[in-house]
Design an enzyme around this catalytic site. Structure first.
Site, PDB file in Angstrom:
ATOM      1  N   ASP A 163       0.848  -1.186   0.000  1.00  0.00           N
ATOM      2  CA  ASP A 163       0.000   0.000   0.000  1.00  0.00           C
ATOM      3  C   ASP A 163       0.885   1.238   0.000  1.00  0.00           C
ATOM      4  OD1 ASP A 163      -2.511   1.362   0.175  1.00  0.00           O
ATOM      5  OD2 ASP A 163      -2.029   1.805   2.258  1.00  0.00           O
ATOM      6  N   GLU A 223      -1.991  18.021   7.100  1.00  0.00           N
ATOM      7  CA  GLU A 223      -1.627  18.845   5.959  1.00  0.00           C
ATOM      8  C   GLU A 223      -1.679  20.330   6.317  1.00  0.00           C
ATOM      9  OE1 GLU A 223      -3.830  16.466   5.976  1.00  0.00           O
ATOM     10  OE2 GLU A 223      -3.259  14.957   4.489  1.00  0.00           O
ATOM     11  N   PHE A 267     -11.453  23.743   9.006  1.00  0.00           N
ATOM     12  CA  PHE A 267     -11.543  22.798   7.893  1.00  0.00           C
ATOM     13  C   PHE A 267     -12.543  21.697   8.229  1.00  0.00           C
ATOM     14  CE2 PHE A 267     -10.427  18.758   5.958  1.00  0.00           C
ATOM     15  CZ  PHE A 267     -10.299  19.091   4.615  1.00  0.00           C
ATOM     16  N   THR A 268     -13.369  21.327   7.260  1.00  0.00           N
ATOM     17  CA  THR A 268     -14.274  20.188   7.417  1.00  0.00           C
ATOM     18  C   THR A 268     -14.216  19.357   6.146  1.00  0.00           C
ATOM     19  OG1 THR A 268     -16.230  21.257   6.486  1.00  0.00           O
ATOM     20  CG2 THR A 268     -15.837  21.558   8.856  1.00  0.00           C
ATOM     21  N   GLN A 297     -16.679  18.310   4.585  1.00  0.00           N
ATOM     22  CA  GLN A 297     -17.752  18.717   3.686  1.00  0.00           C
ATOM     23  C   GLN A 297     -17.335  19.917   2.828  1.00  0.00           C
ATOM     24  OE1 GLN A 297     -18.322  18.082   7.036  1.00  0.00           O
ATOM     25  NE2 GLN A 297     -19.048  16.005   6.532  1.00  0.00           N
ATOM     26  N   THR A 298     -16.752  20.927   3.485  1.00  0.00           N
ATOM     27  CA  THR A 298     -16.379  22.134   2.744  1.00  0.00           C
ATOM     28  C   THR A 298     -15.039  21.985   2.030  1.00  0.00           C
ATOM     29  OG1 THR A 298     -15.233  23.116   4.645  1.00  0.00           O
ATOM     30  CG2 THR A 298     -17.599  23.544   4.432  1.00  0.00           C
ATOM     31  N   SER A 336     -10.451  25.722   4.591  1.00  0.00           N
ATOM     32  CA  SER A 336     -10.298  26.401   5.873  1.00  0.00           C
ATOM     33  C   SER A 336      -9.952  27.846   5.557  1.00  0.00           C
ATOM     34  CB  SER A 336      -9.191  25.758   6.720  1.00  0.00           C
ATOM     35  OG  SER A 336      -7.923  25.889   6.088  1.00  0.00           O
ATOM     36  N   LYS A 364      -8.281  28.631   1.878  1.00  0.00           N
ATOM     37  CA  LYS A 364      -7.304  27.655   1.382  1.00  0.00           C
ATOM     38  C   LYS A 364      -7.974  26.291   1.367  1.00  0.00           C
ATOM     39  CE  LYS A 364      -5.626  24.932   3.775  1.00  0.00           C
ATOM     40  NZ  LYS A 364      -5.226  24.273   5.012  1.00  0.00           N
ATOM     41  N   ASP A 374      -9.966  -5.748   2.600  1.00  0.00           N
ATOM     42  CA  ASP A 374      -8.727  -6.416   2.204  1.00  0.00           C
ATOM     43  C   ASP A 374      -8.815  -7.933   2.394  1.00  0.00           C
ATOM     44  OD1 ASP A 374      -7.299  -4.087   1.528  1.00  0.00           O
ATOM     45  OD2 ASP A 374      -6.819  -3.720   3.630  1.00  0.00           O
TER      46      ASP A 374
END
Length: 712
Positions: free
Chosen positions: A322, A363, A392-393, A395-396, A399, A414, A551
């Site tokens: 992976d 991130e 930050f979410t 859904q959106t 942020s 951003k 898996d």
């Protein structure tokens, strides 16, 4: 292109602040460690293995035992120093053969004892269909039972968390002191009986019957009681039995020839010749080699359900890995900032940092770290204004921060390229072609582009103006040393395939950087299964690692399926190995251990067969030199007497078994190289060495035995 850039001076920028401390590991015996005291401790077990029901599993040792029994009767009828010396060393040969297996099995006793302490009877809070709770012993639980486990209580049996989340201490099983999170749903819901809940309360659905839990199986495998002989081991045993039969027939036919020549041979001498010629060394060590291979995996916190899986790991031709968490660090990190024309590097950096302060994802934190590493913290953009942060979410996928002051309102955003460009258009702005080009450049390089934009609305000017500021290049950071690891695998003849859900362009870029041979992008569970079947249809063995229920089909299909201990019960049941550390890179070590097992078996088989050459030169001249004086020319070692020559060969035949036990347990050192190179090394070291060492050993024993009355 006229664009301002901000790139880090270091190759990889770490996330902000120190990460979690590396968990302390409990004391463990190094893999392959050997102490002479283990020989003494294992002697009682070696004596118990004289049971014919056990010896029949090792035909070579069974023949030696029968020969020793026959010689014992002859020595009782005609007692001599020579006869009793032969008898003693024949029995010692059987003892040493049993000792090799006993030592290998005994190495897991301490670990099994500690696991038994974990696997003790506990009281379970079973919840009935009516919701009432009752106290029952853990041995009374059955699959499907629902139990509640609160902080400070021990999980009574293997199962899956179906309600709640808790921190669990698994150190008794994995050796890791850091607790782990177990929660309902997802791929981290499985819990193991004997572990301790440290916080909160969870409800667990029991999945294992009493006596069939993960710990029960682990204890059985550690002690070797459940170890089944592998196909290669069975085949080699058949070969050894066949060689033994051939030598037995050859020795039996010697007596009629000796009688015909007028010099019948002593049966003691014929038995000694047979024992020295049959592959006693590898026959005695074969089982120990297999047990030690599984032990080396256990020492690295990998539980193999069978020796077949360990053996298959040594023959793996294709390795599925992976991307996230295995080849890369798992969290994308901000690598550089690319500004559009007219936007300075400092302006873009300040805006990117401000928009990331409310982004708690790895991130988002890496963006802050990148800017701060270049001195972008002297002045926060919200100074003098009222800051309204936008978190930050999922859904959106954005942020940001809204700065409200006397002069108006400034909104900075951003986020994902598609989301932020849609925000720009919604607020009446235009997406410049230069921004689109930057997004494409980052994507082509295998990175993830985040767009930074702002809307400035001075007081009394309506909607204001919207503009794009630039792009943040998020990069999947390849783990240090991965290219070297893949080079080693390639040297072993193993093809590596990176499996990822990323788009093909990103996947190819990461694969090129890491040095992977091939890529399976946008992979679904069905895609993984199809790939494994295609490889197997081409005659290759396949290894893969997984942790999720999705898996499970691929893990079951793979020849070596390694499930992570943090994974679901379905994944652990489907695989034939479980990695207690849940370290995806462990798959590479497993392959190396499997290859070491096969190489050790081959090397010691070569050494055992090569040993016979010196014994021919010792025993055959001693047997027939009086009848055929010409055979004295074969006495190249110049052994003093026929009796000394025969006893020296028998004694060396026994001692070499004990001398090779440490090597059988530790394993022959494996170096990634081609099959031809490995064959040459084995022939030189263990072939030529197997010929020369007995010459020296038998000669030294002869010098000692020369002074023993009745032999010298």
């Amino acid at each position: 292109m006229n664009s301002s850039t901000l790139t880090p001076t270091a190759p990889d920028v770490p996330g902000p602040g120190p990460g979690p401390a590396t968990p302390a590991r409990g004391p463990r015996t190094p893999a392959g460690a050997f102490s002479p005291r283990q020989l003494v401790a294992s002697l009682p077990d070696a004596v118990r293995k004289f049971d014919p029901r056990h010896l029949v599993r090792t035909p070579v040792l069974l023949v030696v035992a029968v020969g020793a029994l026959l010689c014992t009767g002859l020595a009782l009828r005609t007692p001599t120093v020579f006869a009793w010396t032969i008898v003693a060393w024949l029995w010692i040969t059987v003892l040493f053969g049993n000792l090799a297996e006993a030592v290998a099995e005994g190495r897991g006793r301490a670990q099994a004892a500690s696991l038994r302490a974990v696997n003790q009877e506990t009281v379970a809070r079973r919840i009935g269909p009516d919701g009432r709770e009752e106290q029952v012993p853990s041995s009374g639980l059955r699959p499907g039972d629902l139990v509640a486990v609160a902080a400070g209580q021990v999980v009574p049996g293997d199962g899956d968390v179906v309600e709640g989340a808790a921190s669990v201490d698994e150190s008794a099983i994995t050796g890791e002191s850091a607790p782990v999170i177990r929660e309902s749903g997802g791929d981290r819901s499985a819990v193991t009986g004997g572990t301790t809940v440290l916080s909160d309360e969870i409800r667990v659905r029991i999945t294992a019957r009493p006596g069939e839990s993960f710990l029960d199986r682990m204890i059985a495998l550690v002690e070797g009681s459940a170890r089944q002989r592998t196909p290669n081991e069975i085949a080699l045993n058949i070969l050894l039995a066949s060689l033994t039969l051939v030598f037995l027939l050859a020795v039996v036919t010697l007596q009629p020839l000796a009688i015909y020549s007028g010099r019948p041979q002593d049966v003691l001498v014929l038995v000694a010749l047979l024992v020295c010629l049959i592959p006693t060394t590898i026959g005695a060590l074969l089982s120990a080699i297999g047990i030690a291979g599984m032990d080396r995996l256990i020492q690295r916190n990998v539980l193999a359900r069978s020796g077949r899986a360990v053996e298959a790991a040594g023959d793996v031709g294709t390795l599925l890995l992976d991307k996230t968490g295995t080849i890369t660090l798992g969290n994308r990190q901000a690598h550089e900032l690319l500004g559009v024309a007219g936007v300075t590097a400092a302006e873009l950096a300040t805006a990117a940092r401000a928009a990331s302060l409310a982004d708690e994802t790895p991130e988002g934190r890496s963006v802050v770290t990148l800017v701060e590493s270049h001195g972008g913290t002297d002045r926060a953009p919200a100074e003098g204004d009222r800051a309204e942060y936008v978190a930050f979410t999922a859904q959106t996928r954005m942020s940001g921060v809204d700065l409200v002051g006397p002069g108006g309102r400034r909104e900075i955003r951003k986020g994902a390229a598609a989301t932020v460009t849609a925000w720009i258009r919604t607020n009446g702005g235009e997406v410049p072609a230069e921004l689109t080009a930057l997004v494409d450049t980052v994507s082509t390089a295998g990175g993830t582009p985040l767009v930074v934009a702002e809307r400035v609305a001075p007081v009394g000017e309506g909607a204001g103006t919207v503009r794009a500021l630039g792009v943040i290049h998020l990069k999947d950071v390849v783990k240090p040393g991965m290219r070297e690891r893949f080079d080693r695998l390639r040297a072993m003849g193993i093809r590596t395939v990176m499996v990822t859900g990323d788009n093909p362009r990103t996947a190819r870029a990461i694969a090129a950087e890491a040095g992977v041979d091939d890529v399976l992008a946008e992979a679904t569970p069905e895609d993984k299964l199809d790939l494994i079947r295609q490889e197997q249809a081409g005659g290759r063995l396949v290894a893969m690692m997984g942790d999720g229920t999705n898996d499970a089909p691929a893990l079951a299909q793979a020849d070596v399926g390694v499930a992570m201990n943090t994974g679901t019960t379905a994944a652990k049941e489907a695989g034939n190995m479980v990695d207690l550390d849940s370290d995806p890179t462990k798959l590479i070590e497993i392959v190396e251990i499997g290859k070491q097992l096969l190489i050790t078996r081959g090397a010691l088989t070569t050494f055992s067969i090569a040993n016979d050459v010196a014994k021919y030169f010792a025993i055959l001249p001693a047997m027939f030199v009086t009848t055929f004086p010409q055979l004295q020319a074969l006495n190249v070692m110049r052994l003093s007497t026929p009796e000394s020559a025969i006893v020296s060969a028998v004694v060396f035949n026994a001692l070499v078994i004990v001398a090779l036990i440490p090597l059988a347990l530790r394993g022959v050192r494996y170096r990634p190289t081609g099959a031809a190179s490995l064959l040459r090394r084995n022939l030189v070291v263990y072939g030529i060495g197997g010929v020369l060492v007995p010459f020296a050993g038998i000669k030294l024993l002869d010098l000692v035995l020369t002074h023993v009355p009745g032999i010298g």
